[in-house]
Design a protein around this motif. Structure first.
Motif, PDB file in Angstrom:
ATOM      1  N   ASP A   1      15.119   0.585 -10.309  1.00 50.74           N
ATOM      2  CA  ASP A   1      14.697   0.210  -8.870  1.00 50.74           C
ATOM      3  C   ASP A   1      14.487  -1.367  -8.687  1.00 50.74           C
ATOM      4  O   ASP A   1      14.379  -2.106  -9.987  1.00 50.74           O
ATOM      5  CB  ASP A   1      13.663   0.990  -8.342  1.00 50.74           C
ATOM      6  N   ARG A   2      14.368  -1.887  -7.655  1.00 49.51           N
ATOM      7  CA  ARG A   2      14.284  -3.390  -7.525  1.00 49.51           C
ATOM      8  C   ARG A   2      12.668  -3.735  -7.388  1.00 49.51           C
ATOM      9  O   ARG A   2      12.698  -5.022  -7.128  1.00 49.51           O
ATOM     10  CB  ARG A   2      14.744  -3.782  -6.173  1.00 49.51           C
ATOM     11  N   SER A   3      11.859  -2.912  -7.841  1.00 52.59           N
ATOM     12  CA  SER A   3      10.579  -3.389  -7.599  1.00 52.59           C
ATOM     13  C   SER A   3      10.080  -3.805  -9.219  1.00 52.59           C
ATOM     14  O   SER A   3      10.529  -3.305  -9.963  1.00 52.59           O
ATOM     15  CB  SER A   3       9.586  -2.141  -7.443  1.00 52.59           C
ATOM     16  N   ARG A   4       9.291  -5.148  -8.954  1.00 50.61           N
ATOM     17  CA  ARG A   4       9.017  -5.426 -10.381  1.00 50.61           C
ATOM     18  C   ARG A   4       7.686  -4.858 -10.971  1.00 50.61           C
ATOM     19  O   ARG A   4       7.069  -5.294 -12.099  1.00 50.61           O
ATOM     20  CB  ARG A   4       9.051  -6.975 -10.486  1.00 50.61           C
ATOM     21  N   ASN A   5       6.809  -3.907 -10.000  1.00 49.48           N
ATOM     22  CA  ASN A   5       5.475  -3.341 -10.186  1.00 49.48           C
ATOM     23  C   ASN A   5       5.858  -2.473 -11.543  1.00 49.48           C
ATOM     24  O   ASN A   5       6.749  -1.674 -11.682  1.00 49.48           O
ATOM     25  CB  ASN A   5       4.995  -2.781  -9.390  1.00 49.48           C
ATOM     26  N   ILE A   6       5.225  -2.706 -12.686  1.00 46.79           N
ATOM     27  CA  ILE A   6       5.159  -1.978 -13.712  1.00 46.79           C
ATOM     28  C   ILE A   6       4.216  -0.643 -13.844  1.00 46.79           C
ATOM     29  O   ILE A   6       3.038  -0.726 -13.442  1.00 46.79           O
ATOM     30  CB  ILE A   6       4.810  -2.666 -15.155  1.00 46.79           C
ATOM     31  N   PRO A   7       4.955   0.533 -13.833  1.00 49.88           N
ATOM     32  CA  PRO A   7       3.870   1.586 -13.955  1.00 49.88           C
ATOM     33  C   PRO A   7       3.103   1.756 -15.185  1.00 49.88           C
ATOM     34  O   PRO A   7       3.211   1.183 -16.069  1.00 49.88           O
ATOM     35  CB  PRO A   7       4.956   2.999 -14.151  1.00 49.88           C
ATOM     36  N   TYR A   8       2.002   2.315 -14.977  1.00 48.57           N
ATOM     37  CA  TYR A   8       0.897   2.406 -16.184  1.00 48.57           C
ATOM     38  C   TYR A   8       0.524   3.976 -16.194  1.00 48.57           C
ATOM     39  O   TYR A   8       0.806   4.860 -15.277  1.00 48.57           O
ATOM     40  CB  TYR A   8      -0.409   1.585 -15.913  1.00 48.57           C
ATOM     41  N   LEU A   9       0.070   4.368 -17.266  1.00 47.19           N
ATOM     42  CA  LEU A   9      -0.209   5.719 -17.533  1.00 47.19           C
ATOM     43  C   LEU A   9      -1.552   5.804 -17.390  1.00 47.19           C
ATOM     44  O   LEU A   9      -2.882   5.288 -17.877  1.00 47.19           O
ATOM     45  CB  LEU A   9       0.142   5.993 -18.982  1.00 47.19           C
TER      46      LEU A   9
ATOM     47  N   THR B   1       9.503   0.950 -20.004  1.00 50.26           N
ATOM     48  CA  THR B   1       9.869   0.149 -18.783  1.00 50.26           C
ATOM     49  C   THR B   1      10.683  -1.118 -19.372  1.00 50.26           C
ATOM     50  O   THR B   1      10.203  -2.096 -20.210  1.00 50.26           O
ATOM     51  CB  THR B   1       8.806  -0.378 -17.967  1.00 50.26           C
ATOM     52  N   ASP B   2      11.911  -1.133 -19.159  1.00 60.26           N
ATOM     53  CA  ASP B   2      12.711  -2.469 -18.985  1.00 60.26           C
ATOM     54  C   ASP B   2      12.557  -3.269 -17.998  1.00 60.26           C
ATOM     55  O   ASP B   2      13.007  -3.010 -16.621  1.00 60.26           O
ATOM     56  CB  ASP B   2      14.161  -2.345 -19.487  1.00 60.26           C
ATOM     57  N   ARG B   3      12.144  -4.652 -17.990  1.00 61.81           N
ATOM     58  CA  ARG B   3      11.961  -5.335 -16.886  1.00 61.81           C
ATOM     59  C   ARG B   3      13.232  -6.271 -16.781  1.00 61.81           C
ATOM     60  O   ARG B   3      13.804  -6.596 -17.743  1.00 61.81           O
ATOM     61  CB  ARG B   3      10.602  -6.468 -17.134  1.00 61.81           C
ATOM     62  N   TYR B   4      13.732  -6.660 -15.426  1.00 57.38           N
ATOM     63  CA  TYR B   4      14.707  -7.225 -15.267  1.00 57.38           C
ATOM     64  C   TYR B   4      14.397  -8.315 -14.433  1.00 57.38           C
ATOM     65  O   TYR B   4      13.175  -8.236 -13.741  1.00 57.38           O
ATOM     66  CB  TYR B   4      15.882  -6.666 -14.356  1.00 57.38           C
ATOM     67  N   ARG B   5      15.221  -9.475 -13.914  1.00 53.29           N
ATOM     68  CA  ARG B   5      14.726 -10.614 -13.136  1.00 53.29           C
ATOM     69  C   ARG B   5      14.722 -10.036 -11.599  1.00 53.29           C
ATOM     70  O   ARG B   5      13.774 -10.213 -10.865  1.00 53.29           O
ATOM     71  CB  ARG B   5      15.684 -11.496 -13.167  1.00 53.29           C
ATOM     72  N   TRP B   6      15.346  -8.987 -11.278  1.00 54.13           N
ATOM     73  CA  TRP B   6      15.201  -8.291 -10.032  1.00 54.13           C
ATOM     74  C   TRP B   6      14.774  -6.903  -9.868  1.00 54.13           C
ATOM     75  O   TRP B   6      14.789  -6.540  -8.749  1.00 54.13           O
ATOM     76  CB  TRP B   6      16.650  -8.160  -9.248  1.00 54.13           C
ATOM     77  N   GLY B   7      14.142  -6.486 -10.835  1.00 56.75           N
ATOM     78  CA  GLY B   7      13.540  -5.037 -10.646  1.00 56.75           C
ATOM     79  C   GLY B   7      13.268  -4.464 -12.194  1.00 56.75           C
ATOM     80  O   GLY B   7      12.932  -5.308 -13.027  1.00 56.75           O
TER      81      GLY B   7
END
Length: 137
Positions: free
Chosen positions: A87-95, A121-127
């Motif tokens: 998805d395009r959100s950069r918010n990282i989920p947490y347990l 989680t793999d972070r991308y520049r856009w999500g």
């Protein structure tokens, strides 16, 4: 439903599909996962994989920003199947480790953690892509 196959170094195709960011997309994601696992002879993983992808889609529906998500099912190696939601959100989920009272929401990653051999989680520049891997049987 369109399914895109992309070659992988392991010789297994990958499956992915862009879906609307709505709760009903979980059913289409489960179908995509069942198709991939059946093609790879991994039917024994279908039940757990269906629960994992449902939770990953549900998290994206709740927390992403744009109207679409992408569900990805791959074989990063002969040993594992990877289920991911991009998805395009950069918010990282947490347990969540708290009980959260009587609230039944917010514990999906506990289920993902319990059913997968590893997740992240793999972070991308856009999500980002949130994924879980199950060991092949």
């Amino acid at each position: 439903m369109s399914v895109t196959a992309t070659p992988r170094p392991t010789g297994h195709p990958g499956y992915s599909q862009t879906m609307r960011r709505v709760p009903e997309s979980a059913a289409a994601a489960r179908k995509l996962v069942r198709t991939a696992l059946a093609a790879w002879g991994q039917e024994g993983l279908i039940e757990d994989a269906a629960l994992v992808i449902t939770e990953l889609v549900s998290n994206a529906v709740d927390h992403a920003h744009l109207e679409s998500i992408r569900v990805v099912v791959t074989r990063p190696s002969e040993t594992f199947v990877r289920l991911g939601v991009v998805d395009r959100s950069r918010n990282i989920p947490y347990l969540r480790t708290d009980s959260n009272g009587d609230n039944t929401r917010g514990r999906g990653l506990l289920l993902v953690d319990a059913l997968t051999d590893r997740w992240g989680t793999d972070r991308y520049r856009w999500g980002k892509q949130v994924w879980g891997e199950l060991k092949c049987g």
